[in-house]
Design a protein around this motif. Structure first.
Motif, PDB file in Angstrom:
ATOM      1  N   LYS A  80       0.848  -1.182   0.000  1.00 23.42           N
ATOM      2  CA  LYS A  80       0.000   0.000   0.000  1.00 23.42           C
ATOM      3  C   LYS A  80       0.897   1.250   0.000  1.00 23.42           C
ATOM      4  O   LYS A  80       1.916   1.286   0.698  1.00 23.42           O
ATOM      5  CB  LYS A  80      -0.872   0.041   1.262  1.00 23.42           C
ATOM      6  N   TYR A  82       0.217   3.873   1.433  1.00 24.68           N
ATOM      7  CA  TYR A  82       0.212   4.389   2.806  1.00 24.68           C
ATOM      8  C   TYR A  82       1.296   3.715   3.645  1.00 24.68           C
ATOM      9  O   TYR A  82       2.050   4.377   4.361  1.00 24.68           O
ATOM     10  CB  TYR A  82      -1.163   4.184   3.459  1.00 24.68           C
ATOM     11  N   LEU A 111       1.214  11.365   3.986  1.00 25.70           N
ATOM     12  CA  LEU A 111       0.361  10.238   4.364  1.00 25.70           C
ATOM     13  C   LEU A 111      -1.055  10.405   3.807  1.00 25.70           C
ATOM     14  O   LEU A 111      -1.677   9.436   3.359  1.00 25.70           O
ATOM     15  CB  LEU A 111       0.341  10.084   5.896  1.00 25.70           C
ATOM     16  N   ALA A 112      -1.536  11.635   3.795  1.00 28.82           N
ATOM     17  CA  ALA A 112      -2.861  11.904   3.222  1.00 28.82           C
ATOM     18  C   ALA A 112      -2.843  11.614   1.721  1.00 28.82           C
ATOM     19  O   ALA A 112      -3.753  10.983   1.169  1.00 28.82           O
ATOM     20  CB  ALA A 112      -3.271  13.350   3.497  1.00 28.82           C
ATOM     21  N   LYS A 115      -2.760   7.874   1.040  1.00 29.62           N
ATOM     22  CA  LYS A 115      -4.084   7.301   1.235  1.00 29.62           C
ATOM     23  C   LYS A 115      -4.930   7.497  -0.022  1.00 29.62           C
ATOM     24  O   LYS A 115      -5.602   6.576  -0.492  1.00 29.62           O
ATOM     25  CB  LYS A 115      -4.752   7.995   2.432  1.00 29.62           C
ATOM     26  N   SER A 116      -4.874   8.699  -0.562  1.00 29.94           N
ATOM     27  CA  SER A 116      -5.694   8.977  -1.758  1.00 29.94           C
ATOM     28  C   SER A 116      -5.186   8.180  -2.956  1.00 29.94           C
ATOM     29  O   SER A 116      -5.951   7.798  -3.840  1.00 29.94           O
ATOM     30  CB  SER A 116      -5.727  10.478  -2.057  1.00 29.94           C
ATOM     31  N   ASP A 118      -3.888   5.139  -2.696  1.00 24.93           N
ATOM     32  CA  ASP A 118      -4.415   3.783  -2.486  1.00 24.93           C
ATOM     33  C   ASP A 118      -5.869   3.700  -2.944  1.00 24.93           C
ATOM     34  O   ASP A 118      -6.277   2.714  -3.577  1.00 24.93           O
ATOM     35  CB  ASP A 118      -4.310   3.404  -0.999  1.00 24.93           C
ATOM     36  N   GLU A 119      -6.626   4.764  -2.637  1.00 23.21           N
ATOM     37  CA  GLU A 119      -8.035   4.784  -3.067  1.00 23.21           C
ATOM     38  C   GLU A 119      -8.126   4.812  -4.590  1.00 23.21           C
ATOM     39  O   GLU A 119      -8.951   4.132  -5.195  1.00 23.21           O
ATOM     40  CB  GLU A 119      -8.746   6.005  -2.466  1.00 23.21           C
TER      41      GLU A 119
END
Lengths: 544, 544
Positions: A80, A82, A111-112, A115-116, A118-119
């Protein structure tokens, strides 16, 4: 603009707000930190692995892969973004505590962003681009929207955060990169010790008492600490090669104009009529990672974002299949090679010869490398307004110690003028012709030469980088390859008593310091040099 | 070195030895030559066809083919190199007598070379290279071994013949070219009237009272006379585009550094730190001939011969298949378009629009073209030693008249200095960014703009080439395309009474003079511009 506060207070406040961005749980205990100072002989490379702050997976992510390998796993969803980002943020935080390698910390934003990403991968079923999820660190002079770029000047601490990204930053982000930190550099960027009055001095993780090199010194220490899988610096005299040499990683200075340079925060005056121009280059853990960076950026048509970037696509060239023809420049009499570097050069060329490649000595066929470096410095000192000094005065800050070691006594009375600049250009062109003709007449694929006469040396003794500035003078691409380590025992056979080592050779002081070689390619043939580097990598099997 | 003889005697002696190289049988009768002078309104284009000196085959060879067509026949053995060379030598001799377009005459050497090429083809069964048997003419500043390169300075007449070829000359010869003459240029090369004190003034064959343009003016007249199928010049402000415009042929200025520039005889000082650099470009009779030149030279790896040549191969790009997006720059208020040029611009853009291409007006979105030209002149005048004046003094020669018209009054008190040079570079970079962003944001394939505000004008009135220097300032490739002719009758609808024409508009004086447009491509995308030119050629169907 002079501030009411003294420079120490301004710098301390900046450093504190910086330190506050490292979460409590990532902070090293005092019993480790007590040995972290610039006269410590400590090697801190193992601390991230042993301190207990990183999980096993985080150790694996940060230590066992180069960027290319990470990207494969990220694209396949095996890792990931993240998790990868978190691992490198944690490790960068440790590197910062051990070597003072960072300037701006962007862990939260990174980190934000991860995350996006990964989405994105989950939703679209494919990565955002070839850099999907890869944390990348940047020299402080790059502009990242919302983040300061003080480049270590006290007077720049009052500047607002950048309102726009550097052209390269836009490109890296468009390809899926995660930017997790910016890294330290020297006051004025014109010395090889990465110390400034805002962020202090970056230490060499191999041995804290040694320089981390410069000007992209923070990157060098961070990469060696594995706090980043890929870093980006700038180079006008060796700045993306000296820190890799000092710390033991790879660095690459492309031909000028290939990577878009615009939208950065310069340490000096814009518009210099110098014929020697700065460029941006990658630093990392393998030859293929350097190529990955170049190819990815150039495949984005970067000339669409930067009027100064050459519209020359990254050419697809075949891997080298024939034995290489490698020119050899061994040393300049003014800066004889220290025993460890002489051993590295001899061992490398012997190994290459044994592997079937031709080594063609060029000794005596080129002008003094020392004099060529003096010429380069005449170009670097062209600004009659002495803008870097103006920036320093505005912050009421003193010179860092190493600036005094980064000058040629021959230029003490140098006052640049337009008439001499014509002659300097003629002289530079003559030098270019010598190397051009050597390469053509000997049908060279590349030139192997030292990065520097020594390994990393004690702080503020590096002096002038005559070996790395040569490729800048002639605008040839050049790579730093880590190879071997200083060893009192093995090096003793290479000690010469009839020469003067500058800086002095102290076998005990540099024990264990990384050695390396420089490989210089042909101008605008960055693509070919990448293939040459892979052949050399296969022979020398360097580790980072 | 000042000579004992006066400059007139030195020049006369040089011209006589030149004239002696034209065989008696190729000399025009006095009744034709009596009208050949710089105040004659005569059009001499037909004289080679009617004077009886050329055979029908020679008329056919010189008039009915572009270089590409000739080369096909030469390679197939349908035409002998000797016959083609003889035809062009004869016609160049006529052109010289009618327009004073030549400097060095190399007919004898050319015919010997052609003979050996014919033998080569016969023996080997294949041409020597893609330029097999093609006569090519060169601006005087190119060095050809054994031939002088005085560049029109009296003091250079005492110089020995060149001991080495220019890099480009070596390449052209290696590809089978035949070099039959060198051509005239202005004193100092920094005016658009090709007059100097050694070779005199080149006249415009369309109308002898008009300028042939400069600085590659001899080529312009020679090509229009069809005394050469392909010519080569140099350009820093329009010098390979102004003469094509004035005479009615094609010209192309590539991006700087693509064609090897080394080994020429410069009219000024080497080593200029100017950001605006000269380059070499072809002049000829069709878009495909310009491409032929570029492709052939770049396919020879010219960077092997010249340390300043960019190692960027000629890219193979597909012909343009989609409608073009063409930016339009119509005029600068300081130099309004004369009626004939306004008509040419309107007619061309209307025709392009009618053919389905998009014309995107850029008016008001770029800085003053006049001010941009002033900036360029500040770069051109950087040499504190004023070397061209020194060369003139050494020959005790006076200024030619047009030099006085090639200055900006705004620069009367200009003294170049290093500090201002930084600011000039910053200003230039801003201008580059404006055009870069216009091209990117409008997704332009090229920009259409005037070559000059007028057609060729009476001698010594051309003034400053603000429209052609713009592509030099921003280093974009640019072509001159001949299109239409001045016609008092057709142009009268385009006369404006509310503006001042500079130089004055005199419909009678320029009747019949060629008009043209300039097409500016994207930097380093010379390959793409060639395809764009072919599309425009198909629409406008210009004749040369």
């Amino acid at each position: 603009m002079a501030s009411d506060k003294n420079w120490q207070a301004i710098a301390a406040s900046k450093r504190e707000s910086n330190a506050a961005k490292i979460p409590e749980a990532w902070r090293l205990p005092q019993d480790i930190l007590k040995d972290v100072h610039n006269s410590s002989d400590k090697n801190v490379l193992d601390i991230p692995r042993t301190c207990g702050i990183l999980t096993d997976q985080e150790i694996d992510i940060t230590e066992k892969h180069d960027a290319t390998a990470l990207l494969e796993k990220l694209a396949a969803g095996e890792l990931k973004a993240y998790d990868v980002t978190l691992a490198f943020c944690k490790r960068a935080a440790l590197a910062q505590q051990l070597t003072s390698c960072l300037t701006e910390i962007m862990f939260e934003e990174a980190l934000a962003r991860a995350k996006s990403l990964d989405e994105h991968l989950e939703e679209k079923g494919k990565p955002m681009g070839p850099l999907h999820g890869l944390p990348i660190s940047l020299k402080d002079s790059f502009n990242v929207k919302g983040v300061q770029a003080t480049v270590g000047y006290v007077s720049f601490v009052s500047h607002p955060p950048a309102s726009q990204n550097s052209a390269l930053v836009d490109i890296l982000l468009s390809q899926g990169a995660v930017l997790h930190c910016k890294t330290n550099l020297p006051q004025t960027m014109m010395t090889a010790d990465s110390e400034n009055n805002v962020f202090g001095r970056t230490l060499n993780p191999n041995r804290l008492s040694l320089t981390a090199g410069g000007s992209t010194g923070g990157e060098g220490a961070l990469l060696k600490m594995r706090g980043s899988p890929l870093g980006v610096g700038t180079d006008i005299a060796g700045s993306v090669r000296i820190p890799p040499h000092c710390n033991g990683v790879w660095g690459f200075k492309p031909t000028v104009g290939r990577i878009p340079f615009s939208g950065k925060t310069p340490p000096g005056r814009m518009g210099s009529p110098s014929s020697i121009l700065p460029c941006i280059g990658p630093m990392g853990h393998s030859a293929r990672d350097l190529e990955l960076f170049m190819k990815t950026v150039l495949d984005c048509d970067p000339w669409q974002l930067d009027e100064g970037c050459l519209a020359v696509p990254w050419r697809r060239v075949e891997p080298v299949s024939k034995p290489l023809r490698l020119g050899l420049i061994l040393e300049d009499p003014k800066r004889p090679l220290h025993p460890s570097i002489m051993r590295a050069m001899r061992t490398a060329t012997d190994a290459l010869r044994d592997a079937g490649h031709a080594i063609i000595p060029l000794e005596g066929q080129y002008p003094s490398i020392y004099e060529t470096a003096i010429l380069a410095w005449k170009f670097f000192l062209l600004d009659p307004a002495k803008t870097p000094l103006k920036y320093m005065k505005e912050g009421n800050e003193p010179f860092v110690a190493s600036l005094a070691t980064s000058r040629f006594p021959e230029l003490d009375n140098y006052e640049p003028n337009l008439n001499d600049l014509f002659d300097m250009n003629v002289e530079r062109r003559k030098i270019m012709k010598v190397y051009h003709d050597l390469v053509v007449q000997n049908q060279l694929d590349a030139i192997v030469m030292p990065m520097y006469q020594a390994t990393a040396v004690p702080h503020d003794t590096y002096g002038l980088p005559i070996y790395t500035v040569l490729p800048n003078v002639i605008d040839y691409p050049a790579a730093a390859i880590p190879f071997l380590k200083a060893s009192k025992d093995l090096d003793k056979d290479f000690v010469r008593s009839d020469i003067e080592y500058l800086p002095p050779y102290d076998a005990d002081a540099v024990e264990g310091a990384p050695c390396g070689i420089q490989v210089v390619g042909k101008p605008m043939r960055d693509e070919v040099l990448m293939k040459v580097l892979k052949v050399i990598e296969d022979v020398l099997k360097p580790t980072t």
